[in-house]
Scaffold this active site. Structure first.
Site, PDB file in Angstrom:
ATOM      1  CD  GLU A 111     -17.594 -40.710  39.560  1.00 56.10           C
ATOM      2  OE1 GLU A 111     -17.101 -39.717  38.867  1.00 56.10           O
ATOM      3  OE2 GLU A 111     -18.200 -41.591  39.743  1.00 56.10           O
TER       4      GLU A 111
ATOM      5  CG  HIS B 280     -20.252 -50.428  33.420  1.00 58.54           C
ATOM      6  ND1 HIS B 280     -20.850 -49.467  32.844  1.00 58.54           N
ATOM      7  CD2 HIS B 280     -21.037 -48.926  35.163  1.00 58.54           C
ATOM      8  CE1 HIS B 280     -21.509 -47.839  33.041  1.00 58.54           C
ATOM      9  NE2 HIS B 280     -21.250 -47.689  33.959  1.00 58.54           N
TER      10      HIS B 280
END
Length: 329
Positions: A60, A129
């Protein structure tokens, strides 16, 4: 106007902008062949090819860093992170580079880039998450932040984000992808940043919300209307710039306000909005500003316990009733 899902509205926005401007490129993990974790990039590789739609390694920090460099070099990258939770791995690039490059170069370069990130809770994905991290980005100057609620706003805000010469964090709630609504077909349909939407007019109390919480606020307003309480519901649309003028004017008119957010209550953006209302409307408020927020706990995996950690229609109606019934001691 055509009825479409939030997901398809985002997809249409990218297709229209890629057709209009050859400098717009899309990249991220599985955005090309797999067409995105939530299928938002469906059909982009087939139409625009692998030079403009690229699968990236699982990194990322690199995805955002390359986008920063590409934007400085003349492209308009739209980078997708699989979830906002993975943005924590890219915070150095987001906070130290994406947000600051234009300032550090004295405005001699633009940074026309967008980082799209799905997020929010309610999908039973566990503590790592299911987070709502918008307050993290709001705390950093230099980032524009959009968080659309409706399919029409999803299209209009994403197109505005892609055309913007400033870096944009574009948040998408995972539970909204299948929601449907009317979306303008006009390829020049844009929703400006910094302009909130009054989703419902009312006279007794102002509810300030954004993203999925705006829809719950509308449901709460329906419930409260049957009990004689008229709620004005304001959807912020963008968190930076923040349309303070609209919610302050509403709070002055109704005399009461409740701020609803999904992120954690402690140091959440609702506290900032509540303070702004207190500071600007103190002489006209009839009660302290109420707050509804996610519980200050890691998100449980258990579906039933998870529901208790995220604001619900019931918690919003209770908060509004508390503000309506408040009396000075």
């Amino acid at each position: 106007m055509s009825e479409m899902t939030y997901r398809d509205a985002l997809n249409l926005a990218m297709k229209e902008e890629m057709r209009r401007d050859p400098s717009v490129v899309v990249w991220g993990e599985d955005v090309a062949l797999y067409e995105g974790s939530f299928k938002v990039t469906r059909g982009l590789l087939a139409e625009f090819g692998e030079q403009r739609v690229l699968d990236t390694p699982i990194s990322e920090n690199t995805i955002v860093g390359v986008a920063v460099g590409a934007a400085m070099g003349g492209l308009r990258p739209v980078a997708e992170l699989m979830t906002v939770n993975f943005a924590l791995l890219a915070m150095d690039q987001i906070i130290n580079h994406m947000a600051k490059i234009r300032f550090m170069f004295g405005g001699q370069t633009f940074l026309p880039m967008v980082v799209r990130m799905p997020g929010g809770g309610g999908s039973q994905l566990g503590a790592q998450h299911s987070q709502s991290l918008e307050s993290y980005f709001m705390h950093c100057p230099g980032l524009r932040i959009a968080y659309p609620t409706t399919p029409a706003d999803a299209k209009g805000l994403l197109k505005s984000a892609i055309r913007d010469n400033n870096p944009v964090i574009f948040l998408e709630h995972e539970l909204l992808y299948n929601s449907k609504g009317e979306v303008p077909e006009d390829p020049e349909y844009l929703v400006p940043f910094g302009k909130a939407s009054v989703m419902r007019e009312g006279t007794d109390v102002t509810i300030v919300a954004y993203a999925r919480m705006s829809l719950l606020a509308l449901q709460a307003a329906d419930v409260l209307e049957k009990e004689g309480v008229s709620c004005e519901v304001i959807d912020l649309r963008t968190l930076n710039p923040l349309d303070t003028e609209t919610f302050l004017a509403s709070a002055r008119r109704t005399g009461r306000a409740v701020v609803v957010e999904e992120c954690w209550r402690t140091a959440g953006l609702g506290g900032d909005i509540a303070h702004r209302i207190h500071e600007a409307c103190f002489d006209t408020l009839l009660a302290p500003v109420g707050r509804v927020a996610g519980l200050d706990v890691p998100m449980p995996y258990s579906r039933e316990i998870e529901k208790l950690c995220i604001p619900r229609v019931e918690t919003i109606t209770q908060a509004v009733k508390g503000v309506m019934q408040w009396q000075p001691t």
